[in-house]
Design an enzyme around this catalytic site. Structure first.
Site, PDB file in Angstrom:
ATOM      1  N   ASN A 165      -7.643 -11.639  -2.350  1.00 43.18           N
ATOM      2  CA  ASN A 165      -6.529 -11.098  -1.567  1.00 43.18           C
ATOM      3  C   ASN A 165      -6.945 -11.118  -0.101  1.00 43.18           C
ATOM      4  O   ASN A 165      -7.620 -10.214   0.389  1.00 43.18           O
ATOM      5  CB  ASN A 165      -6.215  -9.671  -2.034  1.00 43.18           C
ATOM      6  CG  ASN A 165      -4.945  -9.115  -1.404  1.00 43.18           C
ATOM      7  OD1 ASN A 165      -4.442  -9.634  -0.425  1.00 43.18           O
ATOM      8  ND2 ASN A 165      -4.446  -8.031  -1.974  1.00 43.18           N
ATOM      9  N   ASP A 209       3.896 -13.176  -2.833  1.00 45.89           N
ATOM     10  CA  ASP A 209       4.543 -11.880  -2.631  1.00 45.89           C
ATOM     11  C   ASP A 209       6.060 -12.001  -2.672  1.00 45.89           C
ATOM     12  O   ASP A 209       6.758 -11.053  -3.012  1.00 45.89           O
ATOM     13  CB  ASP A 209       4.123 -11.305  -1.278  1.00 45.89           C
ATOM     14  CG  ASP A 209       3.105 -10.182  -1.408  1.00 45.89           C
ATOM     15  OD1 ASP A 209       3.105  -9.502  -2.444  1.00 45.89           O
ATOM     16  OD2 ASP A 209       2.315  -9.978  -0.470  1.00 45.89           O
ATOM     17  N   HIS A 254       6.357   1.126   0.144  1.00 50.75           N
ATOM     18  CA  HIS A 254       4.967   0.696   0.325  1.00 50.75           C
ATOM     19  C   HIS A 254       4.637   0.895   1.799  1.00 50.75           C
ATOM     20  O   HIS A 254       5.026   0.099   2.651  1.00 50.75           O
ATOM     21  CB  HIS A 254       4.799  -0.766  -0.070  1.00 50.75           C
ATOM     22  CG  HIS A 254       3.403  -1.280   0.105  1.00 50.75           C
ATOM     23  ND1 HIS A 254       2.583  -1.610  -0.950  1.00 50.75           N
ATOM     24  CD2 HIS A 254       2.669  -1.511   1.223  1.00 50.75           C
ATOM     25  CE1 HIS A 254       1.410  -2.017  -0.487  1.00 50.75           C
ATOM     26  NE2 HIS A 254       1.453  -1.967   0.839  1.00 50.75           N
ATOM     27  N   ASP A 301      -3.626   3.227  13.551  1.00 59.93           N
ATOM     28  CA  ASP A 301      -3.986   3.937  12.328  1.00 59.93           C
ATOM     29  C   ASP A 301      -3.330   5.309  12.331  1.00 59.93           C
ATOM     30  O   ASP A 301      -3.597   6.133  13.204  1.00 59.93           O
ATOM     31  CB  ASP A 301      -5.506   4.074  12.231  1.00 59.93           C
ATOM     32  CG  ASP A 301      -5.974   4.554  10.864  1.00 59.93           C
ATOM     33  OD1 ASP A 301      -5.379   5.511  10.332  1.00 59.93           O
ATOM     34  OD2 ASP A 301      -6.940   3.986  10.331  1.00 59.93           O
ATOM     35  N   GLY A 342      -1.501   2.787   1.647  1.00 62.36           N
ATOM     36  CA  GLY A 342      -2.485   3.697   2.246  1.00 62.36           C
ATOM     37  C   GLY A 342      -1.872   4.951   2.834  1.00 62.36           C
ATOM     38  O   GLY A 342      -2.399   6.058   2.663  1.00 62.36           O
ATOM     39  N   ILE A 343      -0.736   4.815   3.541  1.00 64.18           N
ATOM     40  CA  ILE A 343      -0.066   5.985   4.118  1.00 64.18           C
ATOM     41  C   ILE A 343       0.727   6.722   3.049  1.00 64.18           C
ATOM     42  O   ILE A 343       0.660   7.947   2.925  1.00 64.18           O
ATOM     43  CB  ILE A 343       0.863   5.558   5.272  1.00 64.18           C
ATOM     44  CG1 ILE A 343       0.064   4.889   6.391  1.00 64.18           C
ATOM     45  CG2 ILE A 343       1.624   6.758   5.810  1.00 64.18           C
ATOM     46  CD1 ILE A 343       0.928   4.281   7.483  1.00 64.18           C
ATOM     47  N   GLU A 356       0.347   6.922  -0.103  1.00 65.54           N
ATOM     48  CA  GLU A 356      -0.469   7.587  -1.121  1.00 65.54           C
ATOM     49  C   GLU A 356      -1.280   8.752  -0.561  1.00 65.54           C
ATOM     50  O   GLU A 356      -1.573   9.707  -1.293  1.00 65.54           O
ATOM     51  CB  GLU A 356      -1.428   6.577  -1.760  1.00 65.54           C
ATOM     52  CG  GLU A 356      -0.736   5.493  -2.568  1.00 65.54           C
ATOM     53  CD  GLU A 356      -1.676   4.361  -2.941  1.00 65.54           C
ATOM     54  OE1 GLU A 356      -2.899   4.600  -2.995  1.00 65.54           O
ATOM     55  OE2 GLU A 356      -1.203   3.226  -3.151  1.00 65.54           O
ATOM     56  N   HIS A 357      -1.640   8.691   0.718  1.00 64.80           N
ATOM     57  CA  HIS A 357      -2.646   9.634   1.232  1.00 64.80           C
ATOM     58  C   HIS A 357      -2.166  10.545   2.354  1.00 64.80           C
ATOM     59  O   HIS A 357      -2.955  11.376   2.818  1.00 64.80           O
ATOM     60  CB  HIS A 357      -3.868   8.853   1.714  1.00 64.80           C
ATOM     61  CG  HIS A 357      -4.494   7.994   0.658  1.00 64.80           C
ATOM     62  ND1 HIS A 357      -5.053   8.526  -0.487  1.00 64.80           N
ATOM     63  CD2 HIS A 357      -4.638   6.647   0.563  1.00 64.80           C
ATOM     64  CE1 HIS A 357      -5.526   7.539  -1.240  1.00 64.80           C
ATOM     65  NE2 HIS A 357      -5.276   6.399  -0.632  1.00 64.80           N
ATOM     66  N   GLU A 373      -2.494  -4.308  -6.397  1.00 63.87           N
ATOM     67  CA  GLU A 373      -2.101  -5.712  -6.322  1.00 63.87           C
ATOM     68  C   GLU A 373      -3.060  -6.601  -7.102  1.00 63.87           C
ATOM     69  O   GLU A 373      -2.652  -7.608  -7.689  1.00 63.87           O
ATOM     70  CB  GLU A 373      -2.057  -6.159  -4.856  1.00 63.87           C
ATOM     71  CG  GLU A 373      -0.949  -5.494  -4.058  1.00 63.87           C
ATOM     72  CD  GLU A 373      -1.034  -5.791  -2.582  1.00 63.87           C
ATOM     73  OE1 GLU A 373       0.015  -5.789  -1.914  1.00 63.87           O
ATOM     74  OE2 GLU A 373      -2.156  -6.011  -2.073  1.00 63.87           O
TER      75      GLU A 373
END
Length: 405
Positions: A16, A158, A217, A292, A339-340, A342-343, A390
């Site tokens: 990936n 994708d 996502h 970030d 990433g965002i 989920e966390h 993925e």
């Protein structure tokens, strides 16, 4: 430490590739075709192109994670480090297939398929469509293929998840001859969405997966998809992954006239404009400090620019979510991933705040504690957090091409 595999002929390597990192994983299967491949180890080479290149490797259990700084001056050096690491872990086992994630392949390449010389030639021809992804993805296919000569390689696109979008969702408001030439809404993050829909059916039941679902996502690249009766209805990304939601360094949807204005005022060439859109906008552009979200949330109380960036990201995500709901005529389930997604309970909370009109009622305690279901018992809409994978989808797709015993 070499892993023990079921059969040498049923080992799958997944690749990936990103612009500055490469994720990889090795799976094995029992050869019957009745069970999905199981992950044995994985890793990521990150910060490619900087002096701080490092490999983070994880075994079958997350506690086995190790970080190693590697001497890799180029992209090719990083690939060789991955090849050496995989060979060491494989021991006497051999690969049956290698799966590559491709963000896109072009108007004609929207089905997962074996990589042939003809397919590779088509990818080379289509490289200008996505200079931020395709050139490096092609390099990975060629380098990994040379290292594991004779092993079948599979291209996993994708865009495949969105290939059957309704015609009205595919159309773009530009002259028709462009659509006839293949310029349309493709949609991206399809491997993630494939996994999320499979996982939703597993944890919430087939009925939930057949309902009206918004998949969010949210990561450095961010998009949403509307799925009804298990089929994609619409998605925020369009002809390129730069459309839709505001992202780490990409603007998402914006006034096309503004782009023309900036090109004239700043004397930007098409290549310079591409760099601007892909690497200088989004959270980074608004904050002027970081793309970030973790950095920006930490600085928001003392830096108005960071606060603006976070507020704009959540505000635009809320608007796009409502657009997805409108495309389906309602919503039964919202899934946060990436990433965002989920966390970051803060971001999830801000996006869901005010969505009571849709039947969304978030449970603040569950949201803060990171529960898998974060909506309240009174919520008409179930809000879930699912960790996407993925690499599992890559392995599943490639394994389907492997002859079974």
């Amino acid at each position: 430490m070499p892993s023990a595999f079921h059969k040498p002929d049923n080992v799958i390597l997944t690749i990936n590739g990103r612009s500055s990192s490469v994720k990889f994983a090795v799976f094995s299967a029992d050869g019957s075709g009745k069970s999905p491949p199981m992950r044995r180890f994985s890793g990521e080479v990150e910060r490619i192109g900087t002096p701080g290149v490092r490999m983070i490797a994880t075994g079958e259990h997350s506690a086995e994670s190790t970080t190693t700084h590697i001497d890799a001056a180029s992209f090719a050096d990083c690939v060789q480090c991955i090849v050496d690491f995989v060979r060491q872990r494989l021991g006497a086992s051999t690969l049956a297939a290698i799966a590559h994630r491709l963000v896109r392949g072009g108007p004609k390449l929207i089905e997962h398929q074996r990589i042939t010389p003809e397919l590779l030639a088509e990818l080379h021809r289509n490289a200008p469509l996505d200079l931020d992804h395709l050139p490096n993805e092609i390099k990975l296919i060629e380098a990994i293929g040379a290292a594991f000569a004779g092993v079948m390689q599979v291209a996993c696109f994708d865009t495949a998840f969105h290939r059957d979008l309704p015609r009205v969702a595919q159309l773009l408001p530009i002259p028709r001859h462009f659509f006839e030439a293949g310029v349309r809404r493709f949609g991206f993050h399809g491997l993630s969405y494939t996994y999320l829909m499979t996982k939703l059916a597993e944890v919430a039941g087939p009925g939930a997966a057949r309902g009206r679902v918004v998949l969010a996502h949210l990561g450095s690249g961010a998009s949403m998809a509307a799925v009804r009766d298990g089929k994609p209805i619409d998605t925020t990304m369009a002809f390129t992954p730069s459309a839709g939601l505001m992202m780490a360094t990409r603007p998402g949807d914006m006034d096309p006239g503004l782009l023309v204005y900036l090109m004239r005022q700043q004397h930007l060439t098409p290549d310079a404009m591409d760099r601007f859109i892909s690497h200088e906008c989004g959270l980074l552009g608004v904050s002027e400090t970081s793309g970030d979200i973790r950095d920006l949330l930490a600085a928001a109380s003392t830096d108005a620019r960071a606060a603006d960036a976070v507020n704009l990201f959540c505000y635009q995500a809320k608007k796009q979510l409502c657009a997805m709901v409108g495309a389906m005529g309602g919503v039964d389930t919202i899934v946060f991933a990436g990433g965002i997604g989920e966390h970051s309970p803060d971001v999830r909370g801000r996006i869901c705040d005010g969505l009571g009109v849709l039947g969304v009622d978030l449970d603040d305690t569950l949201n803060e504690s990171g529960g898998s279901v974060i909506s309240s018992r009174n919520s008409r809409v179930e809000v879930r957090v699912i960790s996407t994978d993925e690499e599992q989808v890559l392995a599943d797709v490639a394994y389907a091409f492997v002859p079974k015993s």
